[in-house]
Design a protein around this motif. Structure first.
Motif, PDB file in Angstrom:
ATOM      1  N   PRO A   1      -7.330   0.251  -5.064  1.00  0.00           N
ATOM      2  CA  PRO A   1      -8.483   0.725  -7.150  1.00  0.00           C
ATOM      3  C   PRO A   1      -7.676   0.005  -8.204  1.00  0.00           C
ATOM      4  N   LEU A   2      -7.502  -0.532  -8.952  1.00  0.00           N
ATOM      5  CA  LEU A   2      -7.000  -0.362  -9.517  1.00  0.00           C
ATOM      6  C   LEU A   2      -7.755  -0.448 -11.513  1.00  0.00           C
ATOM      7  N   ALA A   3      -6.810  -0.653 -12.331  1.00  0.00           N
ATOM      8  CA  ALA A   3      -7.613  -0.654 -13.993  1.00  0.00           C
ATOM      9  C   ALA A   3      -7.261  -1.744 -14.535  1.00  0.00           C
ATOM     10  N   ASN A   4      -6.134  -1.374 -15.332  1.00  0.00           N
ATOM     11  CA  ASN A   4      -5.767  -1.926 -16.135  1.00  0.00           C
ATOM     12  C   ASN A   4      -4.254  -2.255 -15.734  1.00  0.00           C
ATOM     13  N   ALA A   5      -3.907  -2.715 -15.099  1.00  0.00           N
ATOM     14  CA  ALA A   5      -2.900  -2.428 -13.928  1.00  0.00           C
ATOM     15  C   ALA A   5      -1.781  -3.412 -14.010  1.00  0.00           C
ATOM     16  N   PHE A   6      -2.168  -4.805 -15.229  1.00  0.00           N
ATOM     17  CA  PHE A   6      -1.674  -5.751 -15.137  1.00  0.00           C
ATOM     18  C   PHE A   6      -0.792  -5.866 -17.394  1.00  0.00           C
ATOM     19  N   ARG A   7       0.138  -4.732 -16.810  1.00  0.00           N
ATOM     20  CA  ARG A   7       0.623  -4.613 -18.624  1.00  0.00           C
ATOM     21  C   ARG A   7       1.925  -4.294 -17.734  1.00  0.00           C
ATOM     22  N   LYS A   8       2.199  -4.182 -19.122  1.00  0.00           N
ATOM     23  CA  LYS A   8       3.634  -4.071 -19.352  1.00  0.00           C
ATOM     24  C   LYS A   8       4.234  -2.816 -18.636  1.00  0.00           C
ATOM     25  N   SER A   9       3.935  -1.838 -19.195  1.00  0.00           N
ATOM     26  CA  SER A   9       3.972  -0.099 -18.429  1.00  0.00           C
ATOM     27  C   SER A   9       3.753   0.385 -17.144  1.00  0.00           C
ATOM     28  N   PHE A  10       3.401  -0.782 -16.823  1.00  0.00           N
ATOM     29  CA  PHE A  10       2.268  -0.454 -15.046  1.00  0.00           C
ATOM     30  C   PHE A  10       3.671  -1.814 -14.111  1.00  0.00           C
ATOM     31  N   ILE A  11       4.200  -1.950 -14.923  1.00  0.00           N
ATOM     32  CA  ILE A  11       4.966  -2.816 -14.226  1.00  0.00           C
ATOM     33  C   ILE A  11       6.044  -2.846 -13.098  1.00  0.00           C
ATOM     34  N   PHE A  12       6.197  -1.694 -12.880  1.00  0.00           N
ATOM     35  CA  PHE A  12       7.075  -0.576 -12.329  1.00  0.00           C
ATOM     36  C   PHE A  12       6.171  -0.488 -10.939  1.00  0.00           C
ATOM     37  N   GLU A  13       5.759   0.395 -11.402  1.00  0.00           N
ATOM     38  CA  GLU A  13       4.107   0.766  -9.994  1.00  0.00           C
ATOM     39  C   GLU A  13       4.336  -0.620  -9.227  1.00  0.00           C
ATOM     40  N   LEU A  14       3.899  -1.964 -10.046  1.00  0.00           N
ATOM     41  CA  LEU A  14       2.718  -2.903  -9.558  1.00  0.00           C
ATOM     42  C   LEU A  14       4.084  -3.488  -8.550  1.00  0.00           C
ATOM     43  N   GLY A  15       5.058  -3.098  -8.987  1.00  0.00           N
ATOM     44  CA  GLY A  15       6.168  -3.732  -8.033  1.00  0.00           C
ATOM     45  C   GLY A  15       6.542  -3.176  -6.517  1.00  0.00           C
ATOM     46  N   TYR A  16       6.303  -1.846  -6.991  1.00  0.00           N
ATOM     47  CA  TYR A  16       6.272  -0.837  -5.987  1.00  0.00           C
ATOM     48  C   TYR A  16       4.610  -0.814  -4.779  1.00  0.00           C
ATOM     49  N   LEU A  17       3.696  -1.795  -5.027  1.00  0.00           N
ATOM     50  CA  LEU A  17       2.648  -1.763  -4.842  1.00  0.00           C
ATOM     51  C   LEU A  17       3.069  -3.006  -3.982  1.00  0.00           C
ATOM     52  N   THR A  18       3.655  -4.315  -4.519  1.00  0.00           N
ATOM     53  CA  THR A  18       4.245  -5.233  -4.233  1.00  0.00           C
ATOM     54  C   THR A  18       5.275  -4.979  -2.463  1.00  0.00           C
ATOM     55  N   ALA A  19       5.903  -4.112  -2.673  1.00  0.00           N
ATOM     56  CA  ALA A  19       6.946  -4.080  -1.761  1.00  0.00           C
ATOM     57  C   ALA A  19       6.018  -3.318  -0.220  1.00  0.00           C
ATOM     58  N   LEU A  20       4.874  -2.641  -1.238  1.00  0.00           N
ATOM     59  CA  LEU A  20       4.190  -1.552   0.149  1.00  0.00           C
ATOM     60  C   LEU A  20       3.583  -3.360   0.973  1.00  0.00           C
ATOM     61  N   VAL A  21       2.824  -4.216   0.398  1.00  0.00           N
ATOM     62  CA  VAL A  21       1.893  -4.575   0.651  1.00  0.00           C
ATOM     63  C   VAL A  21       2.557  -5.623   1.590  1.00  0.00           C
ATOM     64  N   LYS A  22       3.524  -6.041   0.984  1.00  0.00           N
ATOM     65  CA  LYS A  22       4.288  -7.456   1.042  1.00  0.00           C
ATOM     66  C   LYS A  22       4.773  -6.677   3.214  1.00  0.00           C
ATOM     67  N   LYS A  23       4.982  -4.849   2.787  1.00  0.00           N
ATOM     68  CA  LYS A  23       5.892  -4.538   4.335  1.00  0.00           C
ATOM     69  C   LYS A  23       4.162  -4.056   5.590  1.00  0.00           C
ATOM     70  N   LEU A  24       3.424  -4.380   4.986  1.00  0.00           N
ATOM     71  CA  LEU A  24       2.188  -3.610   5.532  1.00  0.00           C
ATOM     72  C   LEU A  24       1.446  -5.010   6.489  1.00  0.00           C
ATOM     73  N   THR A  25       1.408  -4.614   7.537  1.00  0.00           N
ATOM     74  CA  THR A  25       0.713  -5.688   8.734  1.00  0.00           C
ATOM     75  C   THR A  25      -0.938  -5.965   8.473  1.00  0.00           C
ATOM     76  N   ILE A  26      -1.806  -4.320   8.197  1.00  0.00           N
ATOM     77  CA  ILE A  26      -3.448  -4.362   8.014  1.00  0.00           C
ATOM     78  C   ILE A  26      -3.856  -5.271   6.829  1.00  0.00           C
ATOM     79  N   PRO A  27      -4.973  -5.173   6.277  1.00  0.00           N
ATOM     80  CA  PRO A  27      -5.662  -6.015   5.609  1.00  0.00           C
ATOM     81  C   PRO A  27      -5.622  -4.984   4.313  1.00  0.00           C
ATOM     82  N   CYS A  28      -5.385  -5.910   2.898  1.00  0.00           N
ATOM     83  CA  CYS A  28      -5.050  -4.779   2.163  1.00  0.00           C
ATOM     84  C   CYS A  28      -5.745  -5.658   0.933  1.00  0.00           C
ATOM     85  N   ILE A  29      -7.079  -4.873   0.017  1.00  0.00           N
ATOM     86  CA  ILE A  29      -7.718  -5.501  -0.535  1.00  0.00           C
ATOM     87  C   ILE A  29      -7.993  -4.477  -1.800  1.00  0.00           C
TER      88      ILE A  29
END
Length: 452
Positions: free
Chosen positions: A78-106
């Motif tokens: 679940p995300l709120a207004n995640a597409f914004r400048k101040s969330f860019i670092f956490e979005l990167g952490y999320l992307t890295a996590l999703v990339k390494k997970l093998t389970i469905p990511c929704i």
């Protein structure tokens, strides 16, 4: 047993008290962030479902991620207004996590931060958003987005509606399934208890209108949503004017502020206590989207004054009564707004929007309590929550007994002491690392970071 890993700072099932929530900022700066995970957890929790929440504001080790791949069946985001400048670092952490997970990511609900006129041209976070969506689509069928502005933004980035993403609005609106609570609208008078909400960062004209409108009611309660407001309520710690230099002068930012000092302010750190309070008022209004959605979920009529696109796209999608902040004039009257508003518009299309939301969950093969065709299934989540005590509201610090004031101050001191110790430890580690660097690099870093 279906095991779900879910992104959320706070699980409602933990039922943590105010000190833990506030001092560890488990609400991500805003109590509105409690509402949509609460709703998602309710709809996903079947008798054979286990849901574990995690934060995503840092990187995880390969060993931890490997364990999650072995243990869990889904990662729900679940995300709120995640597409914004101040969330860019956490979005990167999320992307890295999703990339390494093998389970469905929704992804269940995400929005872009934009002005009312929308985004025009490239944004500095486009690349990060593209990377995130691409990784998520490798692990899911569709991404659920909040509304029209976010849909337009993703189209501009090359994604297709109904192929890559679909508009679902805010999942919090589906807390009660295909029905929204209905009650007979009370007659609004100046003696009607009302709930008021407002952002700290607000234009002077809008802040003036909201708080002057609040003062027309004898029994108004200002319910702030920010972590800084909660610190003020709980421990009397004033809001930092350097952090918020353009704060509206009438905003309750310290104990001597009129709204605070008069006792017209309450805070909440659990969703159920917030809902219970809102059930007891006749009207909710202000600038906060989830402050007013919380009222709607409690069966209370609500009206939003819209200042940006993330609020507007949700208000339009869900038919939430609203007005653009720019349309407020000297003649705008809050009682007149109430009497002229058709609050039943919320019900129009809600069942259809809920069906679309269910279809989104089904396409992603995510189990939920409505998947057997029931409109009012028994909720395991409701049963579990009913067993937990309500924490109730946080009252202004000066309204507490001396014993409670002492307790709150001791908790504040203990937390601040730990934070100082953490910072000192981190500084020591950095110094040890710096000592191992080549002298030219070390000297350059000293010049950059030395106090001026």
């Amino acid at each position: 047993m279906v095991k779900i890993l879910m992104r959320a700072g706070l699980s409602p099932l933990e039922n943590l008290g105010a000190p833990q929530v506030i001092f560890h900022n488990l609400i991500g700066d805003n109590i509105g962030n409690m509402i949509f995970p609460y709703s998602i957890m309710r709809i996903l929790m079947r008798a054979d479902t286990q849901i574990t929440t995690i934060s995503t504001n840092h990187l995880y080790s390969p060993e931890q991620i490997a364990q999650w791949n072995e243990t869990y069946d889904y990662f729900v985001i679940p995300l709120a207004n995640a597409f914004r400048k101040s969330f860019i670092f956490e979005l990167g952490y999320l992307t890295a996590l999703v990339k390494k997970l093998t389970i469905p990511c929704i992804v269940i609900g995400v929005g872009v931060q934009a002005p009312l006129e929308g985004l025009d041209g490239a944004q500095e976070y486009d690349k990060e958003v593209q990377g995130f969506i691409k990784e998520v689509l490798k692990k899911s069928v569709l991404v659920g987005v909040r509304g029209e502005f976010t849909a337009h933004y993703l189209k501009r980035l090359g994604f297709s509606e109904e192929r890559d993403f679909t508009v679902i609005g805010c999942p919090s609106m589906y807390l009660h399934g295909p029905q929204l609570p209905l009650r007979i609208l009370p007659e609004l008078t100046t003696s009607t208890p009302v709930s008021v909400n407002c952002k700290i960062k607000i234009p002077h004209k809008l802040g003036h209108f909201v708080f002057q409108s609040a003062k027309r009611f004898e029994n108004y309660t200002y319910v702030p949503q920010g972590i800084d407001d909660l610190l003020l309520l709980y421990a009397g710690i004033p809001i930092d004017r350097e952090k918020f230099p353009k704060i509206y002068k009438g905003y309750p930012y310290r104990m001597s502020s009129k709204i605070y000092a008069s006792g017209h302010e309450l805070g909440f750190t659990d969703a159920r206590s917030w809902f219970a309070f809102l059930e007891g008022v006749g009207f909710s209004f202000g600038t906060r989207i989830h402050g007013n959605i919380a009222a709607i979920l409690a069966g209370t009529p609500a009206f939003i004054f819209v200042s940006d696109s993330r609020i507007l796209e949700l208000a339009r999608y869900h038919n939430i009564p609203h007005m653009l902040a720019s349309d407020i004039t000297d003649e705008t009257d809050i009682l007149q707004i109430y009497h002229q508003t058709d609050f039943s518009v919320l019900q129009r299309g809600h069942a259809e929007r809920f069906d679309h939301y269910k279809d989104f969950l089904d396409k992603n093969e995510l189990p939920h309590i409505y998947m057997d065709g029931q409109n009012e299934p028994e909720s395991v989540f409701d049963e579990k929550m009913a067993q937990l005590p309500l924490h109730g509201p946080i009252k202004p610090f000066h309204k507490l007994s001396l014993k409670k004031q002492e307790k709150h101050l001791q908790e504040s001191y203990a937390f601040l002491k730990k934070e100082i110790e953490k910072q000192a430890s981190a500084k020591k580690k950095m110094k040890n690392v710096a000592g191992k660097l080549p002298e030219p690099i070390r000297n350059a870093l000293v010049k950059i970071y030395q106090p001026r």
